[in-house]
Enzyme design. Structure first.
Site, PDB file in Angstrom:
ATOM      1  N   LYS A   1     -38.949 -28.397  11.985  1.00 33.76           N
ATOM      2  CA  LYS A   1     -38.107 -29.367  11.242  1.00 33.76           C
ATOM      3  C   LYS A   1     -36.694 -28.823  11.068  1.00 33.76           C
ATOM      4  O   LYS A   1     -35.721 -29.526  11.306  1.00 33.76           O
ATOM      5  CB  LYS A   1     -38.734 -29.632   9.864  1.00 33.76           C
ATOM      6  N   ASN A   2     -36.607 -27.568  10.642  1.00 32.09           N
ATOM      7  CA  ASN A   2     -35.287 -27.043  10.286  1.00 32.09           C
ATOM      8  C   ASN A   2     -34.429 -26.698  11.503  1.00 32.09           C
ATOM      9  O   ASN A   2     -33.253 -26.356  11.362  1.00 32.09           O
ATOM     10  CB  ASN A   2     -35.432 -25.845   9.333  1.00 32.09           C
TER      11      ASN A   2
ATOM     12  N   ARG B   1     -42.576 -34.937   4.755  1.00 32.47           N
ATOM     13  CA  ARG B   1     -41.211 -34.594   5.184  1.00 32.47           C
ATOM     14  C   ARG B   1     -41.223 -33.442   6.177  1.00 32.47           C
ATOM     15  O   ARG B   1     -40.284 -33.299   6.972  1.00 32.47           O
ATOM     16  CB  ARG B   1     -40.356 -34.167   3.981  1.00 32.47           C
TER      17      ARG B   1
ATOM     18  N   ASP C   1     -39.486 -20.295   2.239  1.00 36.57           N
ATOM     19  CA  ASP C   1     -40.305 -21.475   2.532  1.00 36.57           C
ATOM     20  C   ASP C   1     -41.794 -21.145   2.638  1.00 36.57           C
ATOM     21  O   ASP C   1     -42.627 -22.056   2.627  1.00 36.57           O
ATOM     22  CB  ASP C   1     -39.838 -22.131   3.845  1.00 36.57           C
TER      23      ASP C   1
ATOM     24  N   ARG D   1     -28.282 -27.561  -5.712  1.00 37.56           N
ATOM     25  CA  ARG D   1     -27.996 -27.014  -4.365  1.00 37.56           C
ATOM     26  C   ARG D   1     -26.541 -27.308  -4.041  1.00 37.56           C
ATOM     27  O   ARG D   1     -26.221 -28.262  -3.343  1.00 37.56           O
ATOM     28  CB  ARG D   1     -28.967 -27.593  -3.335  1.00 37.56           C
TER      29      ARG D   1
ATOM     30  N   CYS E   1     -31.785 -31.139  -6.168  1.00 33.51           N
ATOM     31  CA  CYS E   1     -33.018 -31.618  -5.568  1.00 33.51           C
ATOM     32  C   CYS E   1     -34.152 -30.903  -6.269  1.00 33.51           C
ATOM     33  O   CYS E   1     -33.942 -30.205  -7.259  1.00 33.51           O
ATOM     34  CB  CYS E   1     -33.052 -31.341  -4.074  1.00 33.51           C
TER      35      CYS E   1
HETATM   36  N1  EPU Z   1     -25.868 -22.258  -1.757  1.00 29.86           N
HETATM   37  C1  EPU Z   1     -24.738 -22.293  -2.557  1.00 29.86           C
HETATM   38  N2  EPU Z   1     -23.606 -22.906  -2.050  1.00 29.86           N
HETATM   39  C2  EPU Z   1     -23.580 -23.455  -0.802  1.00 29.86           C
HETATM   40  C3  EPU Z   1     -24.749 -23.396   0.005  1.00 29.86           C
HETATM   41  C4  EPU Z   1     -25.886 -22.785  -0.504  1.00 29.86           C
HETATM   42  O1  EPU Z   1     -24.736 -21.804  -3.674  1.00 29.86           O
HETATM   43  O2  EPU Z   1     -22.525 -23.984  -0.408  1.00 29.86           O
HETATM   44  C5  EPU Z   1     -27.092 -21.608  -2.298  1.00 29.86           C
HETATM   45  C6  EPU Z   1     -28.227 -22.611  -2.452  1.00 29.86           C
HETATM   46  O3  EPU Z   1     -28.122 -23.320  -3.662  1.00 29.86           O
HETATM   47  C7  EPU Z   1     -29.455 -21.729  -2.382  1.00 29.86           C
HETATM   48  C8  EPU Z   1     -29.027 -20.643  -1.406  1.00 29.86           C
HETATM   49  O4  EPU Z   1     -27.594 -20.685  -1.359  1.00 29.86           O
HETATM   50  O5  EPU Z   1     -29.711 -21.177  -3.630  1.00 29.86           O
HETATM   51  C9  EPU Z   1     -29.594 -20.809   0.000  1.00 29.86           C
HETATM   52  O6  EPU Z   1     -29.226 -22.049   0.533  1.00 29.86           O
HETATM   53  P1  EPU Z   1     -29.058 -22.316   2.098  1.00 29.86           P
HETATM   54  O7  EPU Z   1     -27.755 -23.010   2.291  1.00 29.86           O
HETATM   55  O8  EPU Z   1     -29.317 -21.068   2.869  1.00 29.86           O
HETATM   56  O9  EPU Z   1     -30.257 -23.321   2.353  1.00 29.86           O
HETATM   57  P2  EPU Z   1     -30.204 -24.772   2.970  1.00 29.86           P
HETATM   58  O10 EPU Z   1     -29.388 -24.788   4.196  1.00 29.86           O
HETATM   59  O11 EPU Z   1     -29.906 -25.765   1.918  1.00 29.86           O
HETATM   60  C10 EPU Z   1     -32.234 -24.313   4.548  1.00 29.86           C
HETATM   61  C11 EPU Z   1     -33.558 -24.958   4.825  1.00 29.86           C
HETATM   62  C12 EPU Z   1     -34.476 -24.749   3.632  1.00 29.86           C
HETATM   63  C13 EPU Z   1     -34.660 -23.240   3.448  1.00 29.86           C
HETATM   64  C14 EPU Z   1     -33.294 -22.567   3.265  1.00 29.86           C
HETATM   65  C15 EPU Z   1     -33.371 -21.073   3.164  1.00 29.86           C
HETATM   66  C16 EPU Z   1     -33.046 -26.781   6.290  1.00 29.86           C
HETATM   67  C17 EPU Z   1     -32.956 -28.237   6.507  1.00 29.86           C
HETATM   68  N3  EPU Z   1     -33.367 -26.375   5.075  1.00 29.86           N
HETATM   69  O12 EPU Z   1     -31.729 -24.943   3.387  1.00 29.86           O
HETATM   70  O13 EPU Z   1     -35.724 -25.324   3.971  1.00 29.86           O
HETATM   71  O14 EPU Z   1     -35.458 -23.010   2.338  1.00 29.86           O
HETATM   72  O15 EPU Z   1     -32.434 -22.911   4.368  1.00 29.86           O
HETATM   73  O16 EPU Z   1     -33.977 -20.529   4.292  1.00 29.86           O
HETATM   74  O17 EPU Z   1     -32.859 -26.002   7.221  1.00 29.86           O
HETATM   75  C18 EPU Z   1     -37.782 -26.410   3.565  1.00 29.86           C
HETATM   76  O18 EPU Z   1     -37.918 -26.545   4.790  1.00 29.86           O
HETATM   77  O19 EPU Z   1     -38.711 -26.641   2.751  1.00 29.86           O
HETATM   78  C19 EPU Z   1     -36.493 -25.968   3.035  1.00 29.86           C
HETATM   79  C20 EPU Z   1     -36.142 -26.131   1.760  1.00 29.86           C
END
Ligand code: EPU
Length: 416
Positions: free
Chosen positions: A22-23, A397, A305, A121, A116
Site C-alpha cells: 500500500k505505502n 484500507r 506499522d 499529523r 487522524c
Molecule cells: N511529521 C511532522 N511533520 C511533517 C511530517 C511528519 O511532524 O511535516 C511527524 C508525524 O506527525 C509523525 C512522524 O513525523 O509523528 C512520522 O511521519 P512520516 O511523515 O514519516 O509518516 P507518513 O508519511 O505520514 C508513512 C506511512 C505510515 C507509516 C509512516 C512511518 C504511508 C502512506 N504512510 O506515513 O503508514 O506509519 O510513514 O513509517 O506511506 C500505515 O500504513 O498504517 C501507516 C500509518
C-alpha cells in the site's frame, strides 16, 4: 456496518502470496501524474486507500482503471489542479499529491489533511521543503494554495519523514537543477518510488541511504512497473501464525526489507527460515516474551506499522515485553481492545508494558485504526472463543480481503 467474526484456537497452515505494498502504491500512483505516457502498475493492491488515490487521479483528469491487481493510469489529460476537500479527507496520504500536481502543472490546491486516528499529523516539513524549492504556498481557510516551478536546492529534514521525502522527490524530478535531501527517509517504499521514477527516466541517486540526490529532467515517459510486496501485511500474517500456532510460507515477500521485524519475531521462539522471496515460519509452543525493549524507529529500525500486530502476538507470551513507540503520539489505541480480550497491558506515553497472560478470550471489539484493527484480528485468532471486530473499514484500507487470506490458512474468520 460490517464486522469480522473470528473464532480462535485453530492453527494456521499453508502458503500465502503477499499483496503489493500500500505505502508504495500510493506515492507511485501520485508519481504517475508526472509521466507523459501511460503507466501500468502490476501487483497494485486492491484496497480502499488505492481506490481513493484513483479518485484523486480521476479528478485531475488522469484516467485510472483496474483489472485484477493491474492498474493502468493515463496521465496525458491532466487539466484540474484543485483537489476537493472531500477527496483529500478520504485518506491522510492524499497530501503526497501536492508535490506531484505542483510538479506537473506549476499549481495545486489541496486541503490540510488534519489529525487522524494516530494523533496530530502535521505537514510543516512538507511545506517548508516545497517553499525552499521555489513554491509559493498560501494557506486560506484550510486550503493550501501552491504555485511555482521547482529549482534545485539542499534540504535537511529535521526528522526523516516518509511523506515529506516523497513530496520533495515528486516536486524535484522535473526541477531545474539538483535537489539534495539530507536526513531523508530510508524506508523501502521510498526506494520503490525512486525505482519507478528512474524507470520513467528520472535521475535519482542515493535512495535507501540518508542523502538522496535528484537531478531534474525535462520530462518523464511511461513504463510498466511491479510494486514491491507489502512488508507490513507480511508482518501481520506472520504475527497471526506466531500467535495462533502453525506453519506458514509467505511467498512474494521481501526478506531484506522485513529483516528489522523478522529479527525481533525470531526472539519469540518461532522458527523462521528464508529463501529467495519465501519466508517460512513455524510456531509450535507458547511464544516467549522479547527481552530487549522493542523501539519503533525509522527504517532500518523496527517499523511502527508492525508494533500493534506484534504486541497482540506477545499478549499471551511467556514473560513481559516492553514497547517504546517513537514515531506517532497515539499509536496504542488498540490496547483497550486487547485488554478486553484478557491481555495485561499498561500503556503510558511512549511505553507499553505487556505482561503475557496464559490465554486470551474472545470479545466484541472495534478497530480504531488500520494496524490496531489488524492487531485485534491477530489476538482473536489466538483467543479462546469467538470475537467480533467492528470498524473494519480501517482494516480494508490496507489489507486485501483479510478474511480470505486467513481462511486460506485454515483460520475461522468471516465478514458479516
Ligand atoms: N511529521 C511532522 N511533520 C511533517 C511530517 C511528519 O511532524 O511535516 C511527524 C508525524 O506527525 C509523525 C512522524 O513525523 O509523528 C512520522 O511521519 P512520516 O511523515 O514519516 O509518516 P507518513 O508519511 O505520514 C508513512 C506511512 C505510515 C507509516 C509512516 C512511518 C504511508 C502512506 N504512510 O506515513 O503508514 O506509519 O510513514 O513509517 O506511506 C500505515 O500504513 O498504517 C501507516 C500509518
Amino acid at each position: 456496518m460490517q464486522k469480522f467474526i473470528i473464532t480462535g484456537g485453530r492453527k494456521l497452515r499453508g502458503e500465502l502470496a503477499l499483496q503489493g505494498s500500500k505505502n508504495s502504491a500510493l506515492p507511485i500512483m501520485a508519481a504517475s501524474l508526472l509521466c507523459g505516457e501511460e503507466v501500468v502498475l502490476k501487483s497494485c493492491p486492491r484496497l480502499t486507500d488505492v481506490y481513493a488515490a484513483s479518485r484523486i487521479l480521476n479528478c485531475t483528469g488522469c484516467k485510472c482503471s483496474f483489472s485484477g491487481s493491474t492498474a493502468v493510469i493515463d496521465p496525458r489529460d491532466v487539466s484540474r489542479t484543485d483537489i476537493p476537500e472531500t477527496l483529500m479527507h478520504e485518506m491522510r496520504s492524499s497530501i503526497i499529491f501536492m508535490g506531484a500536481v505542483l510538479g506537473r502543472t506549476g499549481e495545486c490546491t489541496v486541503s490540510i489533511p488534519g489529525g487522524c486516528e494516530l494523533g496530530p499529523r502535521p505537514i510543516d516539513m512538507h511545506l517548508a521543503a516545497l517553499r525552499k524549492m521555489g513554491a509559493d504556498i498560501r494557506e486560506e481557510h484550510g486550503r493550501i494554495i501552491c504555485s511555482g516551478k521547482a529549482h534545485g536546492t539542499k534540504i535537511s529534514l529535521t526528522f526523516p519523514s516518509v511523506g515529506a521525502t516523497e513530496n520533495i522527490i515528486l516536486f524535484a524530478v522535473n526541477a531545474d537543477g539538483e535537489t539534495v535531501i539530507n536526513n531523508a527517509a530510508r524506508e523501502p517504499e521510498i526506494c520503490d518510488l525512486c525505482g519507478f521514477l528512474r524507470k520513467c527516466g528520472a535521475d535519482i541517486k542515493g535512495d535507501g541511504g540518508s542523502s538522496i540526490i535528484i537531478n531534474g529532467v525535462p520530462k518523464l515517459h511511461g513504463c510498466e512497473y511491479n510494486i514491491m510486496p507489502d512488508r507490513i501485511a507480511g508482518a501481520t500474517y506472520l504475527s497471526m501464525t506466531a500467535a495462533a500456532g502453525g506453519e506458514i510460507i509467505l511467498t512474494n515477500s521481501c526478506i531484506t526489507e522485513m529483516e528489522p521485524f523478522l529479527s525481533v519475531l525470531e526472539q519469540t521462539g518461532c522458527s523462521i527460515m528464508t529463501c529467495g522471496d519465501r519466508i517460512y515460519l513455524r510456531s509450535g509452543s507458547r511464544l516467549k516474551a522479547v527481552k530487549e525493549r522493542i523501539r519503533t524507529m525509522p527504517h532500518p529500525g523496527f517499523p511502527t506499522d508492525a508494533q500493534a500486530v506484534l504486541m497482540a502476538a506477545l499478549a499471551a507470551a511467556e514473560g513481559t515485553s516492553v514497547f517504546e513507540e517513537n514515531i506517532f503520539d497515539c499509536r496504542y489505541r488498540h490496547v483497550d481492545a486487547l485488554v478486553k480480550m484478557g491481555a495485561d497491558i499498561q500503556a503510558v506515553g511512549k511505553i507499553a508494558v505487556v505482561k503475557g497472560v496464559n490465554r486470551l478470550h474472545g470479545a466484541d471489539v472495534a478497530a480504531t485504526d488500520l494496524r490496531g484493527g489488524a492487531a485485534m484480528v491477530v489476538a482473536a485468532l489466538a483467543a479462546d472463543g469467538t470475537s467480533s471486530v467492528s470498524g473494519i473499514h480501517h482494516i480494508d484500507r490496507g489489507y486485501e480481503k483479510m478474511e480470505d487470506a486467513v481462511r486460506l490458512l485454515g483460520g475461522d474468520m468471516r465478514r458479516s
